[in-house]
Design an enzyme around this catalytic site. Structure first.
Site, PDB file in Angstrom:
ATOM      1  CE  LYS A 112      -4.190  -2.154   1.606  1.00  0.00           C
ATOM      2  NZ  LYS A 112      -3.631  -3.538   1.685  1.00  0.00           N
TER       3      LYS A 112
HETATM    4  C1  PLP Z   1      -4.139  -4.680   0.909  1.00  0.00           C
HETATM    5  C2  PLP Z   1      -3.296  -5.886   0.735  1.00  0.00           C
HETATM    6  C3  PLP Z   1      -3.617  -6.889  -0.217  1.00  0.00           C
HETATM    7  C4  PLP Z   1      -4.856  -6.829  -1.067  1.00  0.00           C
HETATM    8  O1  PLP Z   1      -4.796  -5.838  -2.056  1.00  0.00           O
HETATM    9  P1  PLP Z   1      -6.143  -5.341  -2.772  1.00  0.00           P
HETATM   10  O2  PLP Z   1      -5.729  -4.190  -3.607  1.00  0.00           O
HETATM   11  O3  PLP Z   1      -7.054  -4.921  -1.638  1.00  0.00           O
HETATM   12  O4  PLP Z   1      -6.686  -6.470  -3.544  1.00  0.00           O
HETATM   13  C5  PLP Z   1      -2.760  -7.963  -0.349  1.00  0.00           C
HETATM   14  N1  PLP Z   1      -1.661  -8.087   0.429  1.00  0.00           N
HETATM   15  C6  PLP Z   1      -1.329  -7.152   1.338  1.00  0.00           C
HETATM   16  C7  PLP Z   1      -0.119  -7.369   2.176  1.00  0.00           C
HETATM   17  C8  PLP Z   1      -2.123  -6.031   1.534  1.00  0.00           C
HETATM   18  O5  PLP Z   1      -1.792  -5.118   2.459  1.00  0.00           O
END
Ligand code: PLP
Length: 494
Positions: A112
């Protein structure tokens, strides 16, 4: 070409990219989508010559067409600097015969950061461009991860404040320490005596409180949220697919033009949707493998055409993928019904009323770019173990879901295209489960001791993000009742 943004649900009003970033969500509850997909304006064979920032500019300038070159470059330079512990920002690595795209070299060691490090700059630039002379107040409720990523992104960005609420006692010690040691002068972190749902409802109530909004408006503030449906988070994620493709060429893994697959650990469908946008731009992606954990709503959807959230919610070792409503899927639904907003709005209404909708055959036909797979807990742990045993490389639980699904996909289809496993978190973030998977006894050890052990085993240095909080001073000690959240916001601003 100017790209304009409109709602997935029928509101015909048109917005520039910067306006859409400020608004976040459309007035009719829909998500902003571009009216057309721009094409990459660079030869694939030139991609290996671009670094991350140059790639970011090439991709983002096509979508955010009302930002000037200077504005966009300024945002990119501020976002992708030495906050990242890796020069490449997104690191393509090979272990055994498998490729991993490590997206966890930012401040919170999870993917993120890729978008949340640029969103604050896109947002403050958007405010300036649109003559909104207010200070933005980001309000976020977090169950652990998003809070710190948002704090890091907005820390000391002028023209912004950020207030994060987390359930006191409801997040891991490392997660709590990451937040309450945050140094940014414009940040506030508040523990709430309640659970995550209480925090989230509290924040929603504050957002909808017209009286408070009017008061803050007078004082020069405006609320915003940093959640994952903002196109200011989606578009920056397209970048690393294009970048990874360039690095695959550079590594000699593929020739320019050759198709590859990406395997993406999926929750809210934001990351994988960005891959689909990259494909629409002309990047030679064949399949996008949508990897789910035991909350396999998306797997079932890709199999049956029926989206059904009415099921037990399972807590897994990949908590950031424990999601039953994947909000960003709406943008795909909209596209596969030929941008028929009324049809999409109808399906979303069904989802809202009954928790279920079904797509028709024409729509299902257009899901061929995707392959749904899932991995259960046992498969996740076995995958971490076997990759470690075979190569010495240690992956986290979310990445392991993808690595397991990659094998299932290949076994099922015999597809021989190269695939890239999108690695969304550092194993240091989920250190206890990771060590358990590789056969270590983790009882009676705190997360820092476990991190030391993981470092010995994996021969990978403990990332600065973990090292920094080991002895950091606690700077936020506010704790409040659910009923005091609004007062806390008010008193911290005026
Ligand atoms: C948020 C997240 C995901 C999922 O990503 P999306 O965009 O919500 O599908 C997968 N792995 C980690 C470590 C995350 O923080």
């Amino acid at each position: 070409m100017n790209i304009i943004y409109r709602s997935t649900r029928g509101d015909k009003k048109e917005y520039t990219a910067s306006e859409a970033i400020i608004k976040g969500l459309c007035d009719d509850g829909g998500l902003f989508v571009p009216n057309v997909f721009p094409k990459l304006n660079i030869e694939l064979s030139d991609l290996p010559g671009l670094d991350y920032k140059q790639t970011a500019y090439e991709v983002m300038k096509e979508f955010l067409t009302d930002y000037t070159r200077e504005e966009l470059l300024d945002c990119i330079n501020k976002a992708y600097d030495d906050k990242f512990d890796e020069e490449e920002k997104a690191l393509l690595t090979k272990h055994g015969d498998r490729y991993f795209l490590e997206l966890f070299h930012g401040k919170t060691i999870a993917f993120k950061d890729m978008a949340l490090s640029i969103l604050p700059h896109l947002l403050t630039t958007a405010m300036k461009k649109n003559n909104v002379n207010k200070e933005v107040v980001i309000l976020t409720a977090t169950s652990g991860d998003t809070g710190k990523a948002a704090l890091s992104g907005f820390a000391d960005v002028s023209g912004t404040r950020i207030i994060v609420f987390y359930p006191k006692g409801g997040v891991s010690r490392i997660q709590e320490l990451q937040m309450i040691t945050e140094k940014g002068k414009n940040t506030k972190v508040v523990g709430v005596k309640g659970n995550f749902d209480n925090c989230q409802s509290g924040v929603k109530e504050i957002f909808n409180d017209e009286e408070l909004k009017a008061l803050l408006d007078k004082e020069g503030f405006v609320f915003s949220s940093a959640n994952s449906i903002n196109i200011g988070r989606l578009i920056p994620q397209v970048v690393y697919y294009v970048f990874a493709y360039g690095r695959m060429i550079a590594n000699g893994a593929i020739k320019a033009g050759e198709k590859i697959n990406f395997v993406v650990p999926t929750g809210n469908f934001g990351n994988i949707l960005a891959g689909y946008y990259a494909k629409q731009m002309g990047l030679p992606i064949d399949k996008l493998v949508c990897a789910s954990n035991e909350n396999k709503v998306l797997y079932d959807f890709f199999r049956s055409g029926k989206y059904d959230k009415n099921r037990e919610f399972i807590l897994t070792s990949s908590p950031s993928m424990d999601i039953l409503i994947s909000s960003n899927l709406e943008r795909l639904i909209y596209l596969i019904c030929d941008s028929d907003a009324d049809k999409n709005a109808g399906l979303m209404k069904e989802l809202n009323m009954s928790g279920v909708y079904r797509i028709d055959e024409n729509m299902a036909e257009r899901l061929k770019d995707f392959y749904g797979a899932y991995a259960d807990e046992k498969e996740v742990f076995n995958t971490i173990r076997s990759i470690y045993d075979n190569t010495g490389y240690v992956i986290d639980t979310h990445t392991a879901v993808a690595a397991a699904c990659d094998l299932k996909y290949k076994e099922d289809t015999k597809d021989e295209n190269k695939s890239v496993i999108v690695s969304t978190a550092s194993p240091y973030k989920f250190v206890s489960n990771v060590l358990k998977a590789i056969g270590e006894d983790v009882s009676d050890k705190d997360d820092f001791e476990l991190a030391d052990r993981l470092s010995e085993l994996s021969k990978v240095k403990i990332p600065p993000a973990v090292e920094e909080i080991r002895n950091a001073k606690i700077l936020h000690d506010t704790v409040c009742e659910v009923s005091q959240m609004k007062e806390t916001v008010k008193s911290s601003l005026i």
